[in-house]
Design an enzyme around this catalytic site. Structure first.
Site, PDB file in Angstrom:
ATOM      1  N   SER B  44      73.273-124.510 -10.840  1.00  8.69           N
ATOM      2  CA  SER B  44      72.810-125.315  -9.703  1.00  8.69           C
ATOM      3  C   SER B  44      71.306-125.200  -9.460  1.00  8.69           C
ATOM      4  CB  SER B  44      73.567-124.936  -8.427  1.00  8.69           C
ATOM      5  OG  SER B  44      73.096-123.722  -7.910  1.00  8.69           O
ATOM      6  N   LYS B  86      69.387-120.449  -3.504  1.00  9.46           N
ATOM      7  CA  LYS B  86      69.131-121.862  -3.192  1.00  9.46           C
ATOM      8  C   LYS B  86      67.695-122.031  -2.711  1.00  9.46           C
ATOM      9  CE  LYS B  86      73.467-123.087  -3.744  1.00  9.46           C
ATOM     10  NZ  LYS B  86      73.893-123.916  -4.854  1.00  9.46           N
TER      11      LYS B  86
END
Lengths: 164, 163
Positions: B44, B86
């Site tokens: 991701s 993230k």
């Protein structure tokens, strides 16, 4: 070895052992952690042992209360009841066997009376077939556990939305 | 003293032992309480971070400041052993949405030079609370359903990924 060093090492060893004993004996959550680890070991053993599917399913069900509820979060249907869960597990057996699970950061809070407990943990799903046992996914869960006789069982398992 | 023993322990073994112990203690403190090592998994954060890379998280990064837009942060799940990594794109109080793959903050497009692959994601607008940040991975080329992103409370942000 000088006498002073021997005394120092002895005192340090006694203090360490004492601290370890006090910390371990005061951990009310230890039986629950052991129970969860048994569950993980059983799931990870998968279909590799000699038990029949029925025996395996019944044993799997013994980790849950009759009225267990499994809430896997947004978009997933609530699973209600041990029988439903065991039947689903039987159907999903080949897929489940492809991965193993690990529980990390297990925090246990035993309620007063010692008959129920709240568990907070991260479950990590690992692909058994990938090189290096690559992690597939990780999810945070809360588990409401109940004591039934001598056994701790999962009464409610709910996924936590870490990112909302 | 043999050559090997001299190479391993030096000319003064006692001093060498003390040095090793001090170094071990300093390393323990740094890598346990200041810069914790993590191994990245998943795709991701591609292309910025790929799987199986060793990174360090600075636990002190937000002791005296708050996350800034563009920071890559480590986010706690139930504890510090499994983390999300993230990028912060939305700050407290802001309105965040994604239209046709383009992030919008308070209705204005956000420049994201770190995003190299972009699918036409659509994410409805959310307004962040006073201690909420919006975090997302850099790999927008994957399916939106397979990508974990969203609002996170400040106490869950463990630190800043620095290397």
């Amino acid at each position: 070895m000088p006498r002073r060093t021997v005394v120092f090492i002895t005192v340090l060893a006694v203090l360490t052992a004492g601290a370890w004993y006090v910390l371990r004996s005061g951990d009310e959550g230890a039986p629950i952690r052991r129970r969860l680890q048994q569950f993980v070991d059983d799931v990870n053993r998968g279909a590799t042992d000699s038990r029949s599917p029925e025996t395996r399913a019944a044993h799997f069900g013994s980790y849950f209360t009759d009225d267990v509820e499994i809430d896997l979060g947004r978009g997933a249907t609530l699973i209600k009841g041990r029988d439903t869960l065991v039947a689903m597990t039987g159907r999903l057996q080949p897929r489940i066997a492809a991965f193993s699970i690990r529980f990390e950061d297990i925090a246990v809070t035993v309620a007063s009376g010692g008959q129920s407990a709240d568990v907070h943990l991260t479950a990590e799903f690992v692909n058994r077939k990938a090189p290096g046992e690559r992690s597939l996914d990780a999810r945070e869960f809360t588990i409401d556990m109940r004591r039934e006789g001598e056994e701790w069982r999962m009464r409610r398992v709910a996924a936590v939305e870490t990112l909302k | 003293m043999s050559l090997i023993r001299r190479l391993v322990f030096g000319t003064n073994p006692r001093r060498t032992v003390v040095r090793v112990l001090v170094l071990a203690a300093i390393s323990f403190v740094i890598f346990r309480f200041v810069l914790i090592p993590i191994r990245t998994e998943g795709s991701s954060m591609l292309p910025t971070y790929g799987p199986d890379q060793l990174r360090l998280v600075n636990l002190f990064a937000y002791r005296w400041s708050v996350p800034a837009r563009g920071d890559i942060v480590a986010i706690e799940m139930a504890g510090p052993h499994v983390l999300y990594v993230k990028r912060v794109i939305g700050l407290p109080g802001e309105r965040v949405s994604v239209m046709e793959g383009a992030v919008r903050i308070n209705g204005n497009p956000l420049a994201e030079p770190y995003v190299k692959h972009r699918n036409a994601w659509d994410v409805p607008e959310v307004t962040l609370g006073p201690a909420e940040y919006f975090v997302i991975g850099d790999n927008r080329g994957m399916s939106v359903a397979d990508h974990d992103f969203g609002r996170v409370d400040l106490p869950r942000i463990l630190g800043k990924v620095v290397f």
